[in-house]
Design an enzyme around this catalytic site. Structure first.
Site, mmCIF file in Angstrom:
data_model
loop_
_atom_site.group_PDB
_atom_site.id
_atom_site.type_symbol
_atom_site.label_atom_id
_atom_site.label_comp_id
_atom_site.label_asym_id
_atom_site.label_seq_id
_atom_site.Cartn_x
_atom_site.Cartn_y
_atom_site.Cartn_z
ATOM 1 N N GLU A 311 0.753 -1.273 -0.082
ATOM 2 C CA GLU A 311 -0.215 0.023 0.011
ATOM 3 C C GLU A 311 0.721 1.322 0.215
ATOM 4 O OE1 GLU A 311 0.536 -1.405 4.199
ATOM 5 O OE2 GLU A 311 -0.019 -2.415 2.323
ATOM 6 N N HIS A 335 -8.122 -3.632 -1.130
ATOM 7 C CA HIS A 335 -7.596 -3.712 0.071
ATOM 8 C C HIS A 335 -6.493 -2.673 0.360
ATOM 9 C CE1 HIS A 335 -5.872 -6.303 3.509
ATOM 10 N NE2 HIS A 335 -4.794 -5.792 2.959
ATOM 11 N N GLU A 336 -5.627 -2.682 -0.840
ATOM 12 C CA GLU A 336 -4.603 -1.571 -0.900
ATOM 13 C C GLU A 336 -5.061 -0.305 -0.789
ATOM 14 O OE1 GLU A 336 -2.087 -3.182 0.035
ATOM 15 O OE2 GLU A 336 -2.615 -5.101 -0.567
ATOM 16 N N HIS A 339 -5.974 0.636 2.732
ATOM 17 C CA HIS A 339 -4.894 1.063 3.446
ATOM 18 C C HIS A 339 -4.590 2.481 3.375
ATOM 19 C CE1 HIS A 339 -3.374 -2.268 5.502
ATOM 20 N NE2 HIS A 339 -2.902 -3.216 4.394
ATOM 21 N N GLU A 358 -4.131 -4.270 9.297
ATOM 22 C CA GLU A 358 -4.644 -5.242 8.601
ATOM 23 C C GLU A 358 -5.958 -5.801 8.890
ATOM 24 O OE1 GLU A 358 -3.537 -5.728 5.828
ATOM 25 O OE2 GLU A 358 -1.386 -5.395 6.035
ATOM 26 N N ASP A 413 7.740 -10.334 10.793
ATOM 27 C CA ASP A 413 6.843 -11.122 9.726
ATOM 28 C C ASP A 413 6.353 -12.389 10.474
ATOM 29 O OD1 ASP A 413 7.542 -9.135 7.799
ATOM 30 O OD2 ASP A 413 8.867 -10.769 6.644
ATOM 31 N N TYR A 421 -5.337 -10.182 9.990
ATOM 32 C CA TYR A 421 -6.187 -9.866 8.861
ATOM 33 C C TYR A 421 -7.629 -10.500 9.116
ATOM 34 C CZ TYR A 421 -2.183 -9.078 5.958
ATOM 35 O OH TYR A 421 -0.770 -8.436 5.431
#
Length: 650
Positions: A311, A335-336, A339, A358, A413, A421
């Site tokens: 994003e 979705h992006e 953001h 998220e 990560d 999410y």
């Protein structure tokens, strides 16, 4: 690591020191003015993934002047940092990793003392720079002369053969979560927002783009037959959103404020596929207020891009695997785009608060899809997300199924799972269901506005909900179970699974084929949309492992040939089919798996497929090693870093 003496200075003085912005508040030529919240004092959360001490001294602005050397695979030049701090602060700590620092000076060119501390394989090194003590409210510029290294994890240098055109090289960056420190020496924490400008010099036959306003359309002549491109981002952003792409790029507008960049041979297909983007921006603004970033463009990258999308403000980076030909995967764009509010506008203060980016974005994405494509499509995608969440809940340690995840001593990560999410989105849908959509939408619009351009912790989120939505009503507090959602593993008792009537015939067909061994010709495949097809291929017998031999070779052959899965052009469906086929060691599907794993590097597809192969004993591991040896040079470090842990380096 060098401990800062300025750390003894009271952090209470910081509010006064940082109350004045070091950057313009005009928002740029095509951006609205920043709200007052953007320049309000920040109470910095402790970020275990950064060496920075922003409560003492922090970066306000980054000015880059870099040259791209495709032969050496390096960016080199200078980063000028505008810094502020408490009165008496005499050093600042930055984050760097795999970077060569040649010199550090002040704005007049006088050298400054600097020292790089011990290296950590995940965090990199602290870079401590000392200078004469700051006075209250002072902005100081320091200039770092440096070069990246060929192994900088944020950067992928592609040969011409790795691009669609096959004639020119390509470079792109991927900063999230903590990889910006491998190409920009700054305080690489999501809670330390920074404005930036850049001058990027590259070969004259290439085009540079960034997550910022382009000031030099077409570039300007530079030394040695190269071109320079200038950019400006006047909205303060977290450093992981500083992004760069350089390649054989061309542009097509979608409307007056949206468009797509990509390689010339892919432009027509990409522009056609992404045509709904303009309608999505309009729908998003109607839901939760104005888009504050000026333009919204997309860069469709080469196949090695490790994520579905990133994003980066003004310029979403997107995988070409969403170009399905029928616009069936454009929820990624929703979705992006979402953001731009949840993540870019209001940002997780630390990576333990990642769900605030998220979870909000998945919720918002689904609302955009409902507005543009209708309730039925949105519900289908909710169900698919919930199914994925159930698999994640079953596979993770209980502690990692909490929204507020503990990441001390871990790579951030590790928190990039469906918990952030899908559990996050389900939590917000629970609040919406309990308080009502109209009331929830009013709160969410206010949440984005009150906290615009600021970091957000989970605790601050809870305080905002209780002050502006529930008003500390004990009945609502009991109904919502907010603390259980955030701090406890699994799903609370008030979680409600979404349903879609569109999946009833799909489930019946799945039972008829998979369990009752009926013919594939009876599957009404041609009448289904992509989401229904995903649901069908995702069906598994209850109580059996996904790798169990629950299909015969004859059934697999019938499925592959009848549904023409060998030539399926939709990446999501190809992935779903290969998960079945590889779990059954179905040899006729191996060529499809080899092609799929060597033609794209999206981690969402690559890592699960290699994981499935790895679970299939000698047959799967031999195949995994052979394919990975061929594919690894094509993948981004984000993807190889994950697969290396499973398969090992060839």
């Amino acid at each position: 690591m060098i401990r800062t003496r300025a750390g003894l200075v009271s952090a209470l003085a910081l509010a006064a020191a940082l109350g004045v912005s070091a950057c313009s508040t005009t928002g740029g030529s095509d951006m609205p003015p920043l709200p007052a919240s953007a320049n309000a004092p920040v109470d910095y959360a402790r970020d275990v993934h950064s060496y920075a001490r922003p409560e003492i001294a922090r970066v306000r602005h980054v000015a880059l002047d870099l040259s791209a050397d495709f032969a050496a695979k390096t960016l080199s030049g200078k980063a000028a940092l505008d810094i502020q701090g408490v009165a008496g602060a005499n050093e600042i700590i930055l984050d760097i990793r795999d970077m060569d620092i040649r010199s550090v000076s002040d704005a007049s060119g006088q050298p400054l003392q600097f020292e790089a501390g011990a290296n950590d394989p995940v965090l990199g090194q602290p870079l401590t720079i000392r200078f004469p003590a700051l006075s209250a409210g002072e902005t100081r510029r320091i200039v770092i002369d440096y070069s990246t290294r060929p192994n900088a994890a944020a950067l992928q240098w592609l040969s011409p053969q790795q691009t669609a055109g096959g004639q020119k090289p390509y470079l792109f960056s991927q900063g999230q979560a903590i990889l910006t420190r491998t190409w920009v020496p700054t305080q690489d924490s999501p809670g330390i927002r920074q404005t930036y400008d850049a001058r990027i010099t590259a070969p004259a036959d290439l085009t540079a783009v960034m997550s910022a306003e382009m000031l030099t359309e077409g570039g300007e002549a530079a030394a040695n037959g190269q071109k320079a491109w200038r950019f400006r981002m006047t909205n303060p952003i977290p450093p992981y959103l500083i992004a760069l792409g350089i390649g054989d790029l061309t542009f097509a507008p979608l409307d007056e404020r949206t468009g797509v960049w990509t390689e010339p041979s892919r432009l027509a297909a990409s522009a056609h596929e992404l045509e709904p983007t303009a309608a999505m921006v309009d729908a998003a603004e109607k839901l939760y207020g104005p888009y504050r970033w000026g333009r919204y463009d997309l860069l469709v990258l080469p196949p090695s891009f490790p994520f579905g999308g990133m994003e980066n403000p003004r310029l979403t980076f997107a995988t070409p695997t969403i170009i399905a030909g029928d616009r069936s995967l454009v929820s990624l764009v929703a979705h992006e785009l979402a953001h731009s509010w949840s993540g870019n506008l209001v940002t997780n203060a630390t990576w333990s608060d990642f769900w605030l980016n998220e979870g909000f974005t998945v919720y918002f994405e689904n609302r955009i899809m409902e507005a543009v494509y209708g309730r039925d499509r949105a519900m289908q995608e909710q169900v698919l997300g919930y199914d994925s969440l159930q698999e994640t809940l079953a596979s993770l340690p209980a502690a990692d199924t909490r929204l507020k995840i503990e990441l001390d001593g871990r790579d951030p990560d590790d928190g990039l799972t469906d918990i952030a999410y899908e559990k996050g989105a389900l939590f917000l849908r629970t609040i919406e269901r309990v308080v009502g959509r109209e009331r929830f939408d009013a709160w969410l619009t206010g949440y984005f506005d009150r906290n615009a351009f600021r970091p957000m912790t989970t605790e601050q989120f809870l305080a905002d909900v209780r002050e502006h939505l529930t008003h500390n009503d004990p009945v609502l507090e009991q109904q919502l179970q907010m603390d259980a959602w955030i701090y406890q593993p699994g799903l609370p008792s008030n979680a409600v699974a979404p349903t879609s009537p569109a999946f009833a015939p799909v489930d019946a067909a799945a039972v008829a084929f998979f369990r009752d061994k009926g013919p594939a010709s009876a599957i009404p495949w041609s009448g289904w949309n992509t989401q229904q097809r995903q649901r069908f291929l995702g069906w598994r017998p209850e109580g059996l492992r996904a790798t169990a031999d629950w299909l015969t070779a004859a059934q697999l052959a019938d499925l592959q040939s009848t549904l023409n899965l060998t030539n399926e052009g939709n990446s999501e469906l190809t992935f779903a089919w290969l998960q079945i086929a590889m779990a059954h060691r179905y040899q006729p599907a191996v060529p499809t798996a080899e092609r799929f794993l060597t033609e794209q590097g999206r981690r969402k597809f690559v890592l699960p497929l290699f994981t499935t192969l790895w679970g299939e004993g000698d047959w799967g591991r031999t195949l995994a090693r052979r394919i990975y040896a061929q594919a690894r040079p094509l993948y981004h470090p984000v993807t190889t870093g994950s697969v290396d842990q499973l398969v090992g380096r060839p």
